[in-house]
Design a protein around this motif. Sequence first.
Motif, mmCIF file in Angstrom:
data_model
loop_
_atom_site.group_PDB
_atom_site.id
_atom_site.type_symbol
_atom_site.label_atom_id
_atom_site.label_comp_id
_atom_site.label_asym_id
_atom_site.label_seq_id
_atom_site.Cartn_x
_atom_site.Cartn_y
_atom_site.Cartn_z
ATOM 1 N N ILE A 135 0.862 -1.180 0.000
ATOM 2 C CA ILE A 135 0.000 0.000 0.000
ATOM 3 C C ILE A 135 0.898 1.229 0.000
ATOM 4 C CG2 ILE A 135 -1.845 1.231 1.201
ATOM 5 C CD1 ILE A 135 -2.648 -1.411 2.476
ATOM 6 N N GLY A 136 0.870 1.979 -1.098
ATOM 7 C CA GLY A 136 1.738 3.133 -1.248
ATOM 8 C C GLY A 136 1.178 4.393 -0.624
ATOM 9 N N ALA A 137 1.957 5.470 -0.732
ATOM 10 C CA ALA A 137 1.594 6.730 -0.081
ATOM 11 C C ALA A 137 0.266 7.271 -0.595
ATOM 12 C CB ALA A 137 2.708 7.754 -0.282
ATOM 13 N N ASP A 138 0.031 7.195 -1.915
ATOM 14 C CA ASP A 138 -1.232 7.704 -2.465
ATOM 15 C C ASP A 138 -2.419 6.901 -1.943
ATOM 16 O OD1 ASP A 138 0.119 9.634 -3.860
ATOM 17 O OD2 ASP A 138 0.136 8.525 -5.758
ATOM 18 N N ALA A 139 -2.269 5.569 -1.895
ATOM 19 C CA ALA A 139 -3.362 4.730 -1.405
ATOM 20 C C ALA A 139 -3.614 4.962 0.074
ATOM 21 C CB ALA A 139 -3.048 3.259 -1.665
ATOM 22 N N LEU A 140 -2.554 5.212 0.848
ATOM 23 C CA LEU A 140 -2.731 5.534 2.264
ATOM 24 C C LEU A 140 -3.531 6.820 2.416
ATOM 25 C CD1 LEU A 140 0.856 4.732 3.633
ATOM 26 C CD2 LEU A 140 -1.218 3.398 4.048
ATOM 27 N N ALA A 141 -3.202 7.820 1.594
ATOM 28 C CA ALA A 141 -3.921 9.096 1.665
ATOM 29 C C ALA A 141 -5.381 8.919 1.256
ATOM 30 C CB ALA A 141 -3.231 10.124 0.775
ATOM 31 N N GLN A 142 -5.637 8.117 0.221
ATOM 32 C CA GLN A 142 -7.014 7.892 -0.216
ATOM 33 C C GLN A 142 -7.849 7.221 0.869
ATOM 34 O OE1 GLN A 142 -6.496 5.631 -3.792
ATOM 35 N NE2 GLN A 142 -5.797 7.380 -4.997
ATOM 36 N N ARG A 143 -7.218 6.350 1.649
ATOM 37 C CA ARG A 143 -7.930 5.664 2.729
ATOM 38 C C ARG A 143 -7.981 6.500 4.005
ATOM 39 N NH1 ARG A 143 -8.932 0.378 1.740
ATOM 40 N NH2 ARG A 143 -7.915 -0.562 -0.075
ATOM 41 N N GLY A 144 -7.247 7.614 4.052
ATOM 42 C CA GLY A 144 -7.197 8.412 5.261
ATOM 43 C C GLY A 144 -6.457 7.711 6.376
ATOM 44 N N ALA A 145 -5.513 6.826 6.029
ATOM 45 C CA ALA A 145 -4.795 6.034 7.029
ATOM 46 C C ALA A 145 -3.665 6.862 7.629
ATOM 47 C CB ALA A 145 -4.235 4.768 6.398
ATOM 48 N N THR A 146 -3.743 7.113 8.924
ATOM 49 C CA THR A 146 -2.695 7.851 9.620
ATOM 50 C C THR A 146 -1.959 6.995 10.642
ATOM 51 O OG1 THR A 146 -4.288 8.646 11.276
ATOM 52 C CG2 THR A 146 -3.901 10.047 9.348
ATOM 53 N N GLU A 147 -2.421 5.751 10.853
ATOM 54 C CA GLU A 147 -1.746 4.823 11.738
ATOM 55 C C GLU A 147 -1.975 3.409 11.219
ATOM 56 O OE1 GLU A 147 -3.379 5.312 15.619
ATOM 57 O OE2 GLU A 147 -5.379 4.626 15.075
ATOM 58 N N LEU A 148 -1.126 2.481 11.659
ATOM 59 C CA LEU A 148 -1.189 1.125 11.137
ATOM 60 C C LEU A 148 -2.544 0.479 11.393
ATOM 61 C CD1 LEU A 148 0.527 -0.990 9.672
ATOM 62 C CD2 LEU A 148 1.289 -1.829 11.903
ATOM 63 N N LYS A 149 -3.182 0.783 12.532
ATOM 64 C CA LYS A 149 -4.484 0.204 12.848
ATOM 65 C C LYS A 149 -5.543 0.538 11.802
ATOM 66 C CE LYS A 149 -4.689 -0.613 17.850
ATOM 67 N NZ LYS A 149 -5.342 -0.215 19.120
ATOM 68 N N ASN A 150 -5.394 1.649 11.096
ATOM 69 C CA ASN A 150 -6.371 2.012 10.060
ATOM 70 C C ASN A 150 -6.390 1.007 8.916
ATOM 71 O OD1 ASN A 150 -5.611 5.557 10.401
ATOM 72 N ND2 ASN A 150 -7.139 4.322 11.471
ATOM 73 N N LEU A 151 -5.364 0.151 8.833
ATOM 74 C CA LEU A 151 -5.283 -0.845 7.777
ATOM 75 C C LEU A 151 -5.677 -2.228 8.273
ATOM 76 C CD1 LEU A 151 -1.869 0.287 6.235
ATOM 77 C CD2 LEU A 151 -4.173 0.986 5.552
ATOM 78 N N GLY A 152 -6.272 -2.281 9.467
ATOM 79 C CA GLY A 152 -6.574 -3.560 10.096
ATOM 80 C C GLY A 152 -7.593 -4.400 9.374
ATOM 81 N N ASP A 153 -8.470 -3.791 8.562
ATOM 82 C CA ASP A 153 -9.482 -4.546 7.816
ATOM 83 C C ASP A 153 -9.252 -4.502 6.315
ATOM 84 O OD1 ASP A 153 -11.293 -5.406 9.969
ATOM 85 O OD2 ASP A 153 -11.619 -3.264 10.257
ATOM 86 N N VAL A 154 -8.118 -3.993 5.887
ATOM 87 C CA VAL A 154 -7.864 -3.793 4.468
ATOM 88 C C VAL A 154 -7.295 -5.042 3.812
ATOM 89 C CG1 VAL A 154 -6.476 -2.487 2.806
ATOM 90 C CG2 VAL A 154 -7.552 -1.311 4.739
ATOM 91 N N VAL A 155 -6.391 -5.738 4.512
ATOM 92 C CA VAL A 155 -5.655 -6.860 3.925
ATOM 93 C C VAL A 155 -6.273 -8.167 4.397
ATOM 94 C CG1 VAL A 155 -3.396 -7.930 3.643
ATOM 95 C CG2 VAL A 155 -3.574 -5.452 3.942
ATOM 96 N N PRO A 156 -6.787 -8.985 3.494
ATOM 97 C CA PRO A 156 -7.379 -10.275 3.902
ATOM 98 C C PRO A 156 -6.367 -11.151 4.633
ATOM 99 C CG PRO A 156 -7.978 -9.748 1.648
ATOM 100 C CD PRO A 156 -6.947 -8.740 2.055
ATOM 101 N N ASN A 157 -6.880 -11.902 5.605
ATOM 102 C CA ASN A 157 -6.076 -12.784 6.447
ATOM 103 C C ASN A 157 -5.077 -12.027 7.313
ATOM 104 O OD1 ASN A 157 -7.407 -15.064 5.553
ATOM 105 N ND2 ASN A 157 -5.846 -15.640 4.067
ATOM 106 N N VAL A 158 -5.349 -10.736 7.541
ATOM 107 C CA VAL A 158 -4.511 -9.925 8.428
ATOM 108 C C VAL A 158 -5.420 -9.150 9.370
ATOM 109 C CG1 VAL A 158 -2.874 -8.010 8.608
ATOM 110 C CG2 VAL A 158 -2.619 -9.689 6.772
#
Length: 726
Positions: free
Chosen positions: A61-84
Amino acid sequence: MYDKIMKSSGSLATACALVLTSAAHAEGDTVATTDTLEEIVVSARMRDEDLRDVPISIVAIGADALAQRGATELKNLGDVVPNVIVGTGNQERRTNLVIRGISTEARSIGQETGVGVYLDGVYTGRAETYNQRLPDIAQVEFLRGPQGTIFGKNTIAGAISLTTLKPSDEVAGSLSLDGGNYGHAEAVGFLSGPLKEGLLFGKIAAYGLTEDGYAKNMFDGSRAGSKLQDGVRVQLRATPSDKLEVNFSADVNRIDGEPYRAEVTRGTFGNEPGAFTFDEAYHSWEHIDYSGAALTVNYALDSGHSLTSITAFRKSQWETYSDETWNGFNHSWAEYEQSSEYTSQELRLASPSGRTLEYVVGLYYSKQDSDTHTPVFIGDGLADILGIPYGWKSFDQRAEVTTDGYAAFANATYHFADRWAATLGGRYTYEQKDLSFQQLDPNGLGFVPAIGPLTDDYSGGEFTPTASLMYSLNPSWNFYATYSSGYKSGGFNVDVLSTADNISFDAERVDNFELGAKAVLFGGRAQANVAVFYMDYKDLQVTQYDPDTFSNYIGNAANASVTGIELDLVAQPTANLNISAGLGLLDASFDRFIDQYGGDLKGNDLPFAPSLSASLATQYSWSINAAIGAFIRLEGAYRDRTYPDVQNDPRNRLESYTLLNARAGLRLGEGWTLEVYARNLTDELYAVNRTTQRPLLSFLPPFAYDETTTTFGAPRTYGVKLTTRF
């Protein structure tokens, strides 16, 4: 069991596939006029490579995709990646990482997690450091499955690698201001540029956050869930010659809060008012400091080889104060203190890229020193019942664990034909651990036995090989078969003990077999990755609670296996529309396991191992006029039901849930963005953790019952964000 999984997931998988396929076909006659997806470059094997050429299940997940998701901390990606899963609780210290159904919360300083988090190649340390902030992150890579060759520090389940933006040759930066409900206010930004043209470049990134609580304490009407967090990262990059690059980074982070930990949802003193209510006489709080520094030197040899040295130091301190009885009486409270220092040195030699034979060899040394102090106090109310002085302790423990780790590793890829490449790798890891431990019954109340002072030691090593074969059918399709292995050393159960016999546990091991395909589709407007895997675990480390002695026990389950499928899709059907989707299927269970009570748990699910997890996101952008553009983004994530305990107690079952997020905004002129957002848009009530056990005071007749405590995920949150980039 897999038939059941496939039936339950078929409709969602078909929907994802149809959305992507139909969207791509819709523009099939206009390929030349639409944008295509960029090549995804990853560093999973310590060199920059196209993701499709790496025989590992990776989501980047690159910088642009992080910005699009509004992710400012690792927990914001907790439901993004299957099996993670990133986090199974609301406390920062409960950032439990789960990959492919393997989790180790590691509340004890004598135990490590099965997932390693790395920041610019440096292991970040213990669990309180995992939820890294992302103010200047270039890319986050989720490496699923054992990474025991190159990432050798306890990465038996996988690794999460964060790469920051390097100080730039030109002035660049960004600043975001964010405000929302529950008192959310956040500022995040960085500034990068040259300090001495052509020689020295610098960057500073900083963030600040404040939030009010969303849960109510019925004891006095106060709120919980509040947080105050800030931090800064400074980096310098020097290029004294065209062969030498020196990077120095340092960061400091602080978190203070009154976390919403959990609430009683079943028991004599259950919280009748409903979700996000609890009853604590003693206000819980949490304080975390973590920081670090790293010096990375890259030198290009005349032969084309590159030599890399990474010298790093990281430290963390976690303190918490908490009510221990959850029942609205001032019966007991605890103060936990834990600190850790981690020093490491890594040396790597990498061959030139693009050759018939590419390889990386290296040496690694680490030293970790952790200590803990965990006193539990008798409150005024219980002191009156027992007829003892106020402030006596029912329990106290002091411990220190020192770990020295040594490793040597090599990984080589041989392109033996135009379309074929074979990879062989291996790492030998050796760790020496020393324990100093004492469990006290300070006032002779008899809640726990006095143990120690005692010392113990552990030493062990393991060779973890990997092998893979990759075939390129054509420029668009790559297929691979991989065998990889993982190892996590044994350790010490630095927790409440009923006997010194339970002080240690053995290492765990895994063999992973994986088949995968990676493809570029529809003229570069879609990318798809799929992996099918089987993981065979031996001596899996498992934590259990003993309600009779109020103690925790870490033992080794005999065998466990994990079978699954992972599918990741990204599509750019038109220049305006972007779609991403992921699907994960799991069958994770114990093959052979007799627990500490003699119960046979064969066939039980592993904790936090959903049979199905899926995500789908779509973003559409358009131009309003020459100066203003607009976008709207919708995200959905589904997680099947799980059990948080090895017994699979039906009272603890976490039901399936679906979360929806939405963002919409305007791009104003050059570099300005104004957006509104909502997380958990439908305000779904869902549990992320649940425990049923006898209360701490079950020795008293009024409290002799089973009690269930539940931690619910955050309610709907929303806000407005303004960002400028330059």
